[in-house]
Design a protein around this motif. Structure first.
Motif, mmCIF file in Angstrom:
data_model
loop_
_atom_site.group_PDB
_atom_site.id
_atom_site.type_symbol
_atom_site.label_atom_id
_atom_site.label_comp_id
_atom_site.label_asym_id
_atom_site.label_seq_id
_atom_site.Cartn_x
_atom_site.Cartn_y
_atom_site.Cartn_z
ATOM 1 N N GLY A 1 7.807 -2.286 -5.870
ATOM 2 C CA GLY A 1 6.420 -2.717 -5.812
ATOM 3 C C GLY A 1 5.438 -1.652 -6.236
ATOM 4 O O GLY A 1 4.220 -1.848 -6.132
ATOM 5 N N HIS A 2 5.956 -0.512 -6.716
ATOM 6 C CA HIS A 2 5.077 0.556 -7.186
ATOM 7 C C HIS A 2 4.266 0.041 -8.373
ATOM 8 O O HIS A 2 4.819 -0.485 -9.328
ATOM 9 N N GLY B 1 7.558 1.235 1.707
ATOM 10 C CA GLY B 1 7.291 -0.074 1.121
ATOM 11 C C GLY B 1 8.015 -1.202 1.819
ATOM 12 O O GLY B 1 7.637 -2.363 1.706
ATOM 13 N N GLY B 2 9.082 -0.867 2.545
ATOM 14 C CA GLY B 2 9.812 -1.877 3.297
ATOM 15 C C GLY B 2 10.597 -2.828 2.421
ATOM 16 O O GLY B 2 10.719 -2.658 1.204
ATOM 17 N N ASN B 3 11.168 -3.848 3.049
ATOM 18 C CA ASN B 3 11.912 -4.864 2.311
ATOM 19 C C ASN B 3 11.035 -5.612 1.318
ATOM 20 O O ASN B 3 11.524 -6.133 0.319
ATOM 21 N N HIS C 1 0.840 -1.202 0.000
ATOM 22 C CA HIS C 1 0.000 0.000 0.000
ATOM 23 C C HIS C 1 0.872 1.248 0.000
ATOM 24 O O HIS C 1 0.655 2.177 -0.794
ATOM 25 N N HIS C 2 1.887 1.285 0.848
ATOM 26 C CA HIS C 2 2.772 2.450 0.915
ATOM 27 C C HIS C 2 3.622 2.588 -0.334
ATOM 28 O O HIS C 2 3.964 3.703 -0.747
ATOM 29 N N ALA C 3 3.964 1.469 -0.962
ATOM 30 C CA ALA C 3 4.782 1.517 -2.182
ATOM 31 C C ALA C 3 4.075 2.232 -3.325
ATOM 32 O O ALA C 3 4.728 2.748 -4.239
ATOM 33 N N GLN C 4 2.752 2.292 -3.285
ATOM 34 C CA GLN C 4 2.013 2.936 -4.378
ATOM 35 C C GLN C 4 2.244 4.442 -4.410
ATOM 36 O O GLN C 4 2.045 5.088 -5.451
ATOM 37 N N THR D 1 9.681 14.217 5.100
ATOM 38 C CA THR D 1 9.804 14.133 3.649
ATOM 39 C C THR D 1 9.418 12.770 3.077
ATOM 40 O O THR D 1 9.692 12.488 1.913
ATOM 41 N N SER D 2 8.800 11.925 3.869
ATOM 42 C CA SER D 2 8.395 10.609 3.371
ATOM 43 C C SER D 2 7.256 10.739 2.364
ATOM 44 O O SER D 2 6.456 11.685 2.425
#
Length: 386
Positions: free
Chosen positions: A182-183, A329-331, A172-175, A353-354
């Motif tokens: 993983g985007h 997105g993590g590992n 979800h965060h990678a999007q 800045t994330s």
């Protein structure tokens, strides 16, 4: 309180693109790219770096990089024991060197590349896999982690849904992170549940990715960091260690489900003066989702009985979850640089800045590789947390 608390700060961060395995070029080149980027971010010359610290199977030693960086003087160099469990502990080593006057500007970094480094083979060559695992055909980390997580689910009653929640949170965060591998991958519940088994209870999306890349952060004294352009991320605590009876003991750790953080977490909270209830965001090293779940429990965010209610998708996502995790997105979904990218994201959260910024973030946690023979965690904070 320890004299290390708040005495140093991360002043610069750098990270390379996440390259497909074997396509990123030499690991040494990637390390240089990340270190130069971190120096530029801090507003200093790479030549001013006088300390080099890494962990695990790092083979881009500081002395190899001196000519390219123009290093004026190498005053300190060290390598933290173990694999990904040593990342925050490497920050502790760097901070100790600065606090004791051994160095002034220390870079903590990790580079890996299947182009020339054979990262996976090097890890095996460290020879810390118990013989009892090897003779029974268990020779990969995911197989050994699967044993711990099976105990967590079948023996302790933690719902398997927690693994899915952790995987979905990362994707979800990678999007929102265009740099993430993983985007563009929407990890629905159906997609997760229909993915192939790797080693039960782990499916395809429960495992970290392998790729080529490097990441680096530059530490210096808190006083120096305050004078630079970027907002400092002060190091409040970064203990490294292991409880009694831990280590490569053929799966006899007690409790078997644990990630090994029980004693380190106690030291983290005691030294920093904060507790799990104070943390705004966490970058949880997830070589596998189940070990990440165990790390959350071991750090005191919830108990075994509470895990099913606490470790849910809604609670793990920014900006409003109770504990947003792995916000780049993590590992699993950003990319795997042996977890070093998690340190970079922990600093971004302090800076604001994330790509998945948690509002008003003042305390940012990063945990090292769970289940490792030696583990470590780090808590970073803003000026107001000192």
């Amino acid at each position: 309180m320890s004299t290390l608390r708040g005495s140093t700060a991360v002043a610069g961060i750098g990270i390379t693109p996440h390259h497909k395995r074997g396509t990123g070029g030499p690991a040494l080149k990637l390390a240089l790219e990340a270190i130069v980027a971190a120096a530029e971010d801090a507003g200093i010359s790479p030549a001013d770096i006088d300390g080099f610290v890494s962990y695990g199977s790092e083979r881009s030693e500081g002395q190899k990089m001196m000519p390219a960086l123009g290093t004026k003087e190498l005053r300190f160099a060290a390598l933290a024991w173990s694999h990904g469990g040593g990342i925050p502990g490497a920050l502790n080593i760097a901070a100790s060197a600065i606090a004791t006057g051994q160095a002034e500007t220390v870079v903590v970094y990790r580079s890996l590349s299947e182009y020339d480094g054979a990262r996976l083979q090097v890890d095996v060559a460290q020879n810390d896999t118990a013989a009892q695992f090897l003779v029974n055909g268990l020779d990969s980390p995911i197989q050994m982690c699967a044993i711990n997580t099976t105990r967590l689910i079948e023996g302790e009653g933690v719902p398997a849904e927690t693994l899915k929640a952790m995987a979905q949170a990362g994707y979800h965060h990678a999007q929102q992170n265009p740099a993430a591998v993983g985007h563009g991958v929407q990890l629905t519940a159906e997609k997760y549940e229909n993915s192939r088994w790797i080693s039960e209870p782990y499916r395809l999306f429960d495992s970290s990715r392998e790729n080529d890349g490097a990441a680096a952060v530059i530490l210096m004294s808190a006083e120096r960091a305050r004078d630079l352009t970027e907002k400092p991320a002060f190091l409040l605590s970064a203990p490294l260690g292991t409880p009694a009876g831990w280590g490569p003991l053929e799966g006899n750790q007690n409790p078997l489900w644990s990630s090994g953080f029980s004693s380190v977490a106690k030291r983290l909270w005691a030294e920093s003066g904060y507790g799990p209830q104070d943390v705004d965001v966490a970058q949880i090293y997830e070589n596998t989702t189940g070990m990440g779940v165990a790390a959350i429990i071991d750090h005191g965010f919830c108990t075994l009985d509470e895990a099913g209610e606490f470790i849910t998708f809604d609670n793990l996502i920014a900006p409003d979850g109770r504990l947003p995790i792995n916000t780049a997105g993590g590992n699993l979904a950003e990319g795997f640089i042996h977890g070093m990218g998690l340190v970079v994201e922990a600093v971004r959260q302090i800076r604001g800045t994330s790509t998945n910024q948690v509002r008003g973030c003042s305390l940012s946690l990063m945990t090292g590789g769970p289940g490792d023979a030696v583990v470590s965690s780090a808590l970073l904070g803003t000026e107001e947390t000192l």
